[in-house]
Scaffold this active site. Structure first.
Site, PDB file in Angstrom:
ATOM      1  N   LEU A 191       7.021  -4.597  -1.419  1.00 49.32           N
ATOM      2  CA  LEU A 191       7.237  -3.182  -1.102  1.00 49.32           C
ATOM      3  C   LEU A 191       8.234  -2.998   0.034  1.00 49.32           C
ATOM      4  O   LEU A 191       8.081  -2.129   0.894  1.00 49.32           O
ATOM      5  CB  LEU A 191       5.917  -2.485  -0.761  1.00 49.32           C
ATOM      6  CG  LEU A 191       4.861  -2.443  -1.875  1.00 49.32           C
ATOM      7  CD1 LEU A 191       3.593  -1.761  -1.379  1.00 49.32           C
ATOM      8  CD2 LEU A 191       5.385  -1.735  -3.104  1.00 49.32           C
ATOM      9  N   CYS A 192       9.267  -3.857   0.049  1.00 48.00           N
ATOM     10  CA  CYS A 192      10.312  -3.732   1.071  1.00 48.00           C
ATOM     11  C   CYS A 192      11.693  -3.866   0.422  1.00 48.00           C
ATOM     12  O   CYS A 192      12.595  -4.495   0.967  1.00 48.00           O
ATOM     13  CB  CYS A 192      10.116  -4.762   2.183  1.00 48.00           C
ATOM     14  SG  CYS A 192       9.805  -6.448   1.619  1.00 48.00           S
ATOM     15  N   GLY A 193      11.819  -3.293  -0.767  1.00 54.10           N
ATOM     16  CA  GLY A 193      13.104  -3.299  -1.449  1.00 54.10           C
ATOM     17  C   GLY A 193      13.509  -4.704  -1.881  1.00 54.10           C
ATOM     18  O   GLY A 193      12.682  -5.501  -2.329  1.00 54.10           O
TER      19      GLY A 193
END
Length: 294
Positions: free
Chosen positions: A88-90
């Site tokens: 969930l951090c690109g």
């Protein structure tokens, strides 16, 4: 056209997701501030330590004989990948894995074909990504970020350093994200071992006779290992700050996308509701006309 119940359920689901992404953005912002302060304080220290090593190496014979400076034909390679434990951090983790694979293909393709490229994972995502690509991964330090400190990173650095001195690896490189700002992280590939000769700082003349206290050998034997450990620790701190910046940016974008999706769903809900009301009115009017005709 979906039913009113289906649209309502989707609106509730998206609204819940938006609340989660907002909360994750706030948490990432709080962690980013602490991580940014840590790397900001570390950078001058790491730079000055590197300058000291360059200065001492310019006039110290003991530095030239250091086991960490041994240049050998490259047969075995160790890549230290610094990623995060969570997603969930690109593209934060994916970019590091891609950079590592590209590095292997460009410089160590022959060693990779012989199975002589190993990976030390600091952070779970990098280890998982390299394992999926068929690399042998050392997972002894994947939980480093669970209790991030110099002592935990030092253990990983010492393991790599001991393996290099023992001849298990001929080159050790670090792949990580360097923190620039909240929205920008730059992939870096740094050689950790053997030590790359560092030019003397500006204003310092090479081949100068230095006076060492207590003695040259002791100073060099302590300075070089400490510099290597600080190099890895700095990379981990850079990656930690980059992770929180990337997650904050990703969650901000996810929150915006959820807002846009909610607008579309509410519009669909209103249209569906209007169509249902219109249908009911038509049915009532049709029934009334049928009764009147009788």
């Amino acid at each position: 056209m979906p039913s009113l119940k289906e649209v309502r359920n989707r609106i509730v689901s998206v609204n819940s997701t938006q609340q989660i992404t907002k909360a994750m953005k706030m948490v990432a912002a709080a962690k980013l501030r602490r991580a940014q302060d840590a790397i900001t304080q570390m950078r001058p220290y790491a730079q000055k330590l590197s300058e000291m090593l360059g200065t001492v190496s310019a006039g110290a014979e003991a530095a030239a004989d250091s086991p960490y400076k041994q240049v050998r034909p490259i047969q075995n390679v160790l890549l230290i990948l610094v990623t995060s434990d969570r997603g969930l951090c690109g593209a934060f983790n994916t970019n590091v894995v891609k950079a590592a694979v590209a590095r292997v293909n460009e410089r160590y393709a022959e060693q990779a074909r012989r199975g002589n490229v190993k990976v030390m994972a600091i952070g779970k995502k990098g280890g998982e990504g390299m394992q999926r690509r068929g690399f042998s991964v050392n997972t002894n330090h994947i939980d480093t970020f669970g209790s991030l400190s110099f002592s935990t990173v030092r253990e990983a650095a010492e393991e790599a350093m001991d393996a290099f001195v023992a001849g298990q690896f001929d080159v050790v490189e670090i792949v990580y994200n360097e923190f620039k700002n909240v929205a920008t992280q730059v992939i870096r590939v740094e050689q950790m071992l053997p030590i790359v000769p560092t030019p003397a700082p500006a204003g310092v003349t090479a081949n100068v006779n230095y006076t060492f206290e207590p003695d040259e050998e002791q100073i060099v034997s302590e300075l070089i290992p400490k510099t290597l450990k600080i190099q890895l620790y700095k990379a981990v701190l850079e990656s930690n700050a980059s992770e929180h910046g990337a997650r904050m940016t990703a969650m901000d974008k996810a929150t915006e996308n959820a807002g846009e999706l909610l607008k579309e769903l509410k519009l669909v809900y209103n249209r569906t509701r209007q169509a249902a009301i219109t249908k009911e009115i038509l049915e009532i009017v049709g029934g009334a006309e049928a009764l009147a005709s009788e």
